[in-house]
Scaffold this active site. Structure first.
Site, PDB file in Angstrom:
ATOM      1  N   GLY A 170       0.621  -1.233   0.052  1.00  0.00           N
ATOM      2  CA  GLY A 170      -0.019   0.014  -0.030  1.00  0.00           C
ATOM      3  C   GLY A 170       0.544   1.270   0.014  1.00  0.00           C
ATOM      4  O   GLY A 170       2.138   1.344   0.007  1.00  0.00           O
ATOM      5  N   SER A 172       2.608   4.784   1.136  1.00  0.00           N
ATOM      6  CA  SER A 172       3.353   5.258   2.116  1.00  0.00           C
ATOM      7  C   SER A 172       2.399   5.933   3.273  1.00  0.00           C
ATOM      8  O   SER A 172       1.524   6.708   2.643  1.00  0.00           O
ATOM      9  CB  SER A 172       4.463   6.242   1.964  1.00  0.00           C
ATOM     10  OG  SER A 172       5.177   6.774   3.129  1.00  0.00           O
ATOM     11  N   ALA A 173       2.360   5.612   4.505  1.00  0.00           N
ATOM     12  CA  ALA A 173       1.450   6.203   5.543  1.00  0.00           C
ATOM     13  C   ALA A 173      -0.022   5.460   5.326  1.00  0.00           C
ATOM     14  O   ALA A 173      -0.556   5.920   6.067  1.00  0.00           O
ATOM     15  CB  ALA A 173       1.331   7.728   5.345  1.00  0.00           C
ATOM     16  N   GLY A 175      -0.536   2.644   6.673  1.00  0.00           N
ATOM     17  CA  GLY A 175      -0.700   1.873   8.029  1.00  0.00           C
ATOM     18  C   GLY A 175      -0.054   0.347   7.984  1.00  0.00           C
ATOM     19  O   GLY A 175      -0.262  -0.273   8.803  1.00  0.00           O
ATOM     20  N   SER A 177       3.101  -0.800   8.328  1.00  0.00           N
ATOM     21  CA  SER A 177       3.924  -0.928   9.373  1.00  0.00           C
ATOM     22  C   SER A 177       3.293  -1.395  10.712  1.00  0.00           C
ATOM     23  O   SER A 177       3.514  -2.221  11.542  1.00  0.00           O
ATOM     24  CB  SER A 177       5.157  -0.222   9.569  1.00  0.00           C
ATOM     25  OG  SER A 177       5.865  -0.094   8.197  1.00  0.00           O
ATOM     26  N   SER A 244       6.063  -1.807  -2.239  1.00  0.00           N
ATOM     27  CA  SER A 244       5.953  -2.678  -3.298  1.00  0.00           C
ATOM     28  C   SER A 244       4.950  -2.221  -4.464  1.00  0.00           C
ATOM     29  O   SER A 244       3.909  -2.932  -4.375  1.00  0.00           O
ATOM     30  CB  SER A 244       5.701  -4.011  -2.927  1.00  0.00           C
ATOM     31  OG  SER A 244       4.622  -4.431  -2.025  1.00  0.00           O
TER      32      SER A 244
END
Length: 354
Positions: A170, A172-173, A175, A177, A244
């Site tokens: 998805g 960046s930011a 969620g 991680s 990715s």
């Protein structure tokens, strides 16, 4: 063949396209590497003299075709060309279908001798015309050996859990991680071996030599796919959280997991669970915990996914979660419930030990 490898391949990439080989050759290979027949359309952008296919192109077709035809007759199912003798019989017209016929004539250990030719594709009632003949020697490398080990099925049984990869993708930011960390903790509390590979963390070690160009992003994901496969092959649940952005790279990672295991073709493949963290760009940009979107909008970061570089959404992910609509706990529960439903893990209450 994966898209990443195809882009770097002469015969599967560079020589294919409009005016060249319009579509990949249609090949029929006899079991045991005994023979090959392939049909190829060759356009007018592969010429030497106008209207005539370049001899180097024909030599490449025979090199590739004869080698592929004998692969299954060799120990490692692969070979390099040791020698290739070409005999050009007739000029070869461009914009025509060509038929390659090859056969393996002799095999001794790591060596295979093959011969064949390229001929025209005749109209009904006509006979084919032989255009080019070739014979070659192909040798299977002896410096690469796969050492037998436990099968995946045996490892999974001995460790009482099935290895698999959960691939979160998805923006960046989005969620990724946060969900991956919570999921790892949840699975560990259930008594399952799990390990998280994070997009930022691996760049401190394994991938610290890579930047953020498309080529480096491709290599970043290729390495992670290989590492995740090793964890999963060891009956561990690998959890990856990477942007990715390219479908081809995610498909490559998936194909790695689908390959046969040490137990051969009858060994179980490694499950690859693609989890799409589906968050609108405006939501991710509002979150922007690292200030990266702001820098990208200001032109301070090049090739930033979602702003100046594309993100190709998964077409058929196993799971889709929406962190802007559900809590982290709800997203983890959604993934866990899916794993239970598929039989990849047991019901949580059955795993809690007294």
């Amino acid at each position: 063949m994966s898209e990443e490898i195809r882009r770097r391949s002469l015969t599967a990439g560079v020589l294919q396209g409009e005016g060249k080989m319009a579509v990949p050759p249609l090949a029929f290979i006899e079991d045991g590497g005994k023979s090959i027949v392939s049909v190829t359309y060759v356009g007018d952008r592969l010429c030497g003299h106008p209207g005539l296919v370049h001899g180097g192109m024909l030599a490449t077709m025979l090199d590739e075709g004869l080698a592929r035809g004998c692969f299954d007759a060799l120990p490692h199912k692969i070979a390099v060309t040791a020698s290739l003798e070409i005999n050009y019989r007739k000029p070869t017209q461009a914009n025509s279908f060509l038929v390659l016929r090859g056969r393996t004539v002799k095999v001794e250990g790591r060596k295979a001798w093959a011969e064949g030719h390229i001929e025209t594709l005749p109209a009904p009632g006509e006979k084919p015309v032989v255009l080019v003949e070739a014979k070659g020697l192909f040798i299977s490398p002896n410096n690469i050996t796969w050492h037998p080990s436990l099968s995946r099925r045996e490892r999974n049984q001995l460790r009482s859990q099935r290895g698999l990869t959960i691939w979160l993708t998805g923006l960046s930011a989005s969620g990724k991680s946060t969900v991956a960390t919570a999921l790892e903790q949840h699975l560990l509390h259930l008594g399952l071996a799990a390990y998280r590979l994070d997009g930022d963390n691996v760049r401190f070690g394994l991938n610290k030599d890579l930047g953020f160009s498309e080529r480096d992003r491709n290599e970043n994901i290729r390495r992670i796919g290989e590492v995740a496969k090793l964890f999963a092959d060891a009956a561990t649940i690998a959890i990856t959280s990477f942007i990715s952005p390219y479908r081809a790279d995610r498909d490559l990672a998936r194909s790695l997991h689908a390959q046969a295991g040490p137990g051969g073709d009858d060994d179980e493949p490694i499950p690859f669970v693609e989890v799409y963290v589906d968050v609108p760009l405006e939501v991710a940009e509002q979150r922007d915990p690292k200030g990266l979107y702001k820098k990208a909008r200001a032109g301070e970061i090049k090739d930033f996914t979602g702003i100046s570089a594309p993100y190709e959404e998964p077409l058929n992910p196993e799971i889709t979660i929406k962190t802007h609509e559900n809590t982290v706990e709800e997203c983890v529960a959604q993934i866990t419930d899916w794993l239970v439903a598929k039989g990849y893990i047991r019901k949580p209450e059955a795993q809690i030990k007294n």
